[in-house]
Design a protein around this motif. Structure first.
Motif, PDB file in Angstrom:
ATOM      1  N   VAL B  77      32.576  32.172   1.637  1.00  0.00           N
ATOM      2  CA  VAL B  77      31.478  31.207   1.693  1.00  0.00           C
ATOM      3  C   VAL B  77      32.030  29.784   1.788  1.00  0.00           C
ATOM      4  N   GLY B  79      34.957  29.038   2.912  1.00  0.00           N
ATOM      5  CA  GLY B  79      35.665  28.949   4.185  1.00  0.00           C
ATOM      6  C   GLY B  79      37.033  28.327   4.025  1.00  0.00           C
ATOM      7  N   LYS B 172      23.957  30.507   9.038  1.00  0.00           N
ATOM      8  CA  LYS B 172      23.777  30.769   7.613  1.00  0.00           C
ATOM      9  C   LYS B 172      24.720  31.847   7.101  1.00  0.00           C
ATOM     10  N   THR B 174      27.696  33.870   5.811  1.00  0.00           N
ATOM     11  CA  THR B 174      28.946  33.440   5.212  1.00  0.00           C
ATOM     12  C   THR B 174      29.978  34.560   5.202  1.00  0.00           C
ATOM     13  N   CYS B 176      29.966  37.300   3.507  1.00  0.00           N
ATOM     14  CA  CYS B 176      30.265  37.765   2.153  1.00  0.00           C
ATOM     15  C   CYS B 176      30.323  39.283   2.090  1.00  0.00           C
TER      16      CYS B 176
END
Lengths: 444, 299
Positions: B77, B79, B172, B174, B176
């Motif tokens: 998230v 990065g 949006k 990420t 995850c």
């Protein structure tokens, strides 16, 4: 006061539409597809190949694993494919497709109609014959019978309990078997009792089948130690643990097997199959299937060869009603909806139910009003409303603590819920996640 | 008056004794915590999504501070940039990973994959998947009940009501991996985001034989291996009647997209064909043809 299990239970309207219909033999179809996994445990491996000629009763699939079952050809003809086919729920599985030519039976099978009672075989020989006939629990669970009959060392079976309860609405297959093949069933029961070396045998029959109770009682007077026990009509009395509690008053502890309390439960259909296997050398190649539903012209019971497609069975029973919207294989409470009617009848298919559009659709789901009806009816003493919430929130550890693994998936909670909440769907999911976690832990 | 004096005195003495006791207990059982953990936790996104493989951002912060080598720790998230900031604060070398994005590998929209049955029970893919093969004939593809969009903490994945397939919002997402875990059919994959978000991938996970797969869905991979033959970089492998494009080897030449007979290979964010890189697409007539076929596939 009639006996029944102590906790929970429901009484759906019985709708035994086909109770008067005598078992008719369905003609042998042109093509059969025999699945290689018709039982709980390891699937059998095919021992025939494309182009092979087979006869009725010939072995076509076997497995070296203990918890498995043998598969026999139910027809005579030529094997056309040994491949994946689409099962009743749309999943692809292995099966042997046979194009039927004539009706040639294996010479070992005794096809004479007379009933043979004398048996000089030892318990181990009976067990061997049952194993070789590929018999599984015919009530629907399809657990291999020879595994159930092999009592683990250190444990003893005191009682053999025969399940003639047929607590599911609509189904009448076991009822008709008890009425028409009563003597054979009782000989099968005697063989099972000898195989297990039990002291006493009980046959549990619900009180909505007075003719079957009377018939079996009359016949049982000729046998030692077989008692017919009439039971109060209550679903899910056919559940193993519920039936043991109803007849013996013993409670099977959580996580334990019936044999831990000295009981072994077998279905009447299984008893008939055992009789045929031991006395007539006939493997499990056909079974009684109830084809019923409110829209059906003539609900009936048929003796169907394993592997016949469901569509053919429905057509033989008078065809699909015009507003037929849903077919369920098994009883209405625990059976599974069929999405592919071309799928074959298997060893565990006790009935085909056809529902019209109105009955097929679920009612819209409301909110839980905490009325507690689901807790009242749960035969295992669980809290379905709680398990439902925990499952929806993925709280698997708490599901385990709330004994989700004890759920027998009878569906009483979903049936009784005034808000039409799909309780069983979520509980079953929670149960499968809990079982997964337990298995992973045991492995470690 | 004297009674009152005693009362006040006793209470004061009790107070002092209790304070001293508490002081010594606090000294004795003092937990020394690295203040950097708090600082690192503040620098992390605070989503507690589990994308790093830890239970939450606090656990990740502890691991980042404690471990000397943090190359194996990565918050998708935050990065690379966020990780670089944290590494600079901690004086460690930052883990560098290529940004990834969730990719839905099913193109079986309603027109390509008609419904064969309806299910009106619990609206959860996990439950439907355990009961039967799904409402369509394909027993591998998307079930369409949106477990992925429920699992997404970032609102990056939604079901398209027209196609009944999930769509990922690339800005949006990420990566995850919550949707990957939630999908019972395992059709969502975390793939390299690619330069300028350009990607080419096989949008199908059906492992059935070609004829069976094609019967259930018009957009399925039939395992014909035409794409593998045409690929100049050996990026495509065929396993169990299913093609897979290795993102590490793929150079986005798009020859496979043009070759695929069912349109199972999908290209995203690619420029129009005519301005395609001349170095990788030497033959002039092919791109023209490919363009039209790609368009028809999209329709």
């Amino acid at each position: 006061m009639l006996k029944t299990f102590p906790l929970g239970g429901v009484h759906p309207s019985e709708c035994k539409l086909s109770r008067q219909s005598a078992i008719r033999y369905m003609p042998v179809p042109e093509v059969v597809t025999i699945p290689l996994a018709q039982h709980i445990g390891a699937p059998a491996l095919p021992i025939v190949k494309k182009g092979d000629r087979v006869v009725v009763g010939q072995l076509i699939g076997r497995s070296e694993t203990f918890v498995s079952s043998l598969i026999h050809s139910s027809v005579s003809g030529v094997v056309t494919t040994v491949d994946m086919f689409e099962g009743p729920q749309g999943r692809r599985q292995m099966g042997v497709t046979i194009k039927v030519e004539g009706d040639e039976w294996s010479p070992e099978i005794d096809r004479s109609p007379e009933v043979v009672r004398e048996c000089t075989l030892s318990p181990s020989e009976i067990l061997k014959k049952i194993t070789e006939a590929g018999i599984v629990g015919m009530g629907g669970a399809t657990f291999p019978t020879h595994v159930k009959l092999s009592i683990p060392p250190g444990k003893t079976a005191e009682y053999l309990i025969i399940n003639g309860v047929e607590c599911e609405p609509y189904l009448t297959a076991d009822h008709r078997v008890m009425l028409e093949r009563g003597e054979e069933v009782l000989i099968g029961v005697e063989l099972l009792a000898r195989c297990l070396g039990v002291r006493r045998t009980y046959i549990g029959v619900e009180n909505n089948k007075p003719d079957a109770i009377e018939h079996l009682r009359k016949l049982a007077s000729k046998f030692d130690n077989i008692r017919v026990v009439p039971l109060k009509v209550q679903y899910p009395q056919g559940g193993e643990k519920q039936l043991i509690a109803a007849i013996t008053g013993r409670e099977v502890p959580s996580g334990a097997l019936p044999v831990d309390v000295g009981c072994v439960v077998q279905n009447v259909g299984t008893a008939l199959a055992v009789y045929e296997a031991v006395q007539k050398n006939k493997p499990l190649i056909d079974r009684v299937v109830t084809v019923t539903g409110q829209g059906m012209v003539s609900p009936a019971n048929f003796m169907v060869r394993i592997g016949t497609s469901m569509r053919e069975v429905v057509e033989f029973a008078g065809g699909m009603p015009a507003d037929g919207a849903k077919v369920v294989c098994g009883g209405p409470m625990m059976g599974r909806a069929v999405s592919n009617l071309e799928a074959p009848i298997t060893k565990g298919a006790s009935g085909l139910l056809i529902f019209d559009r109105k009955d097929a659709l679920r009612k819209p789901e409301g909110s839980c009003i905490k009325c507690g009806k689901c807790v009242e009816v749960c035969p295992m003493g669980l809290e379905p409303y709680l398990l439902n919430v925990l499952s929806r929130k993925h709280r698997w550890e708490e599901c385990e603590a709330a004994a989700a693994a004890d759920c027998i998936e009878c569906g009483s909670c979903s049936y009784i819920c005034p808000a039409n909440i799909a309780l069983l769907d979520y509980i079953r999911w929670g149960k499968s996640e809990v079982m997964k976690a337990i298995r992973a832990r045991n492995k470690r | 008056m004297v009674t009152l004096g005693y009362t006040v005195l006793i209470l004061c003495v009790l107070g002092v004794v209790a304070a001293l006791l508490l002081y010594f207990v606090a000294q004795k059982f003092k937990v020394v915590e690295d203040p950097r953990i708090d600082a690192v936790e503040k620098m992390l996104p605070g989503a507690n999504c589990g994308g790093c493989g830890r239970t939450g951002c606090r656990a990740m912060a502890e691991a980042l501070v404690k471990n000397a080598d943090i190359s194996s720790l990565y918050c998708p998230v935050a990065g690379s940039e966020g990780m670089a900031q944290i590494a600079e604060y901690l004086g460690k070398s930052a883990p560098v990973r290529e940004p990834r994005v969730a990719v839905v590998r099913c193109a079986g929209s309603c027109d390509k994959r008609p419904r064969t049955s309806t299910f009106d029970g619990a609206t959860s893919c996990a439950i439907v998947g355990s009961l039967f093969a799904g409402e369509t004939g394909c027993s591998y593809g998307c079930l369409g009940f949106g477990d992925c969009s429920v699992a997404c903490e970032f609102g990056a994945i939604h079901l398209n009501p027209v196609t009944r397939l999930p769509e990922v919002d690339e800005d949006k997402c990420t990566a995850c991996g919550a949707c990957v875990k939630a999908c019972p059919r395992m059709i969502i994959e975390l793939r390299r985001k690619g330069i300028k978000n350009r990607r080419v991938y096989v949008s199908c996970v059906n492992k059935e034989k070609g004829a069976v797969a094609r019967k259930s869905c018009k957009a399925s991979c039939i395992g014909c291996s035409k794409c593998a033959k045409v690929c100049p970089f050996e990026a495509i492998s065929i396993d169990c009647n299913l093609a897979y494009i290795n993102a590490e080897k793929c150079r986005l030449c798009r020859k496979c997209v043009a070759e695929c007979p069912t349109g199972a290979i999908v290209e995203v964010n690619m420029p129009p064909r005519k301005v395609a890189d001349p170095a990788t697409a030497p033959a002039t007539p092919t791109p023209q043809k490919a363009d039209s076929s790609a368009k028809s596939n999209k329709e």
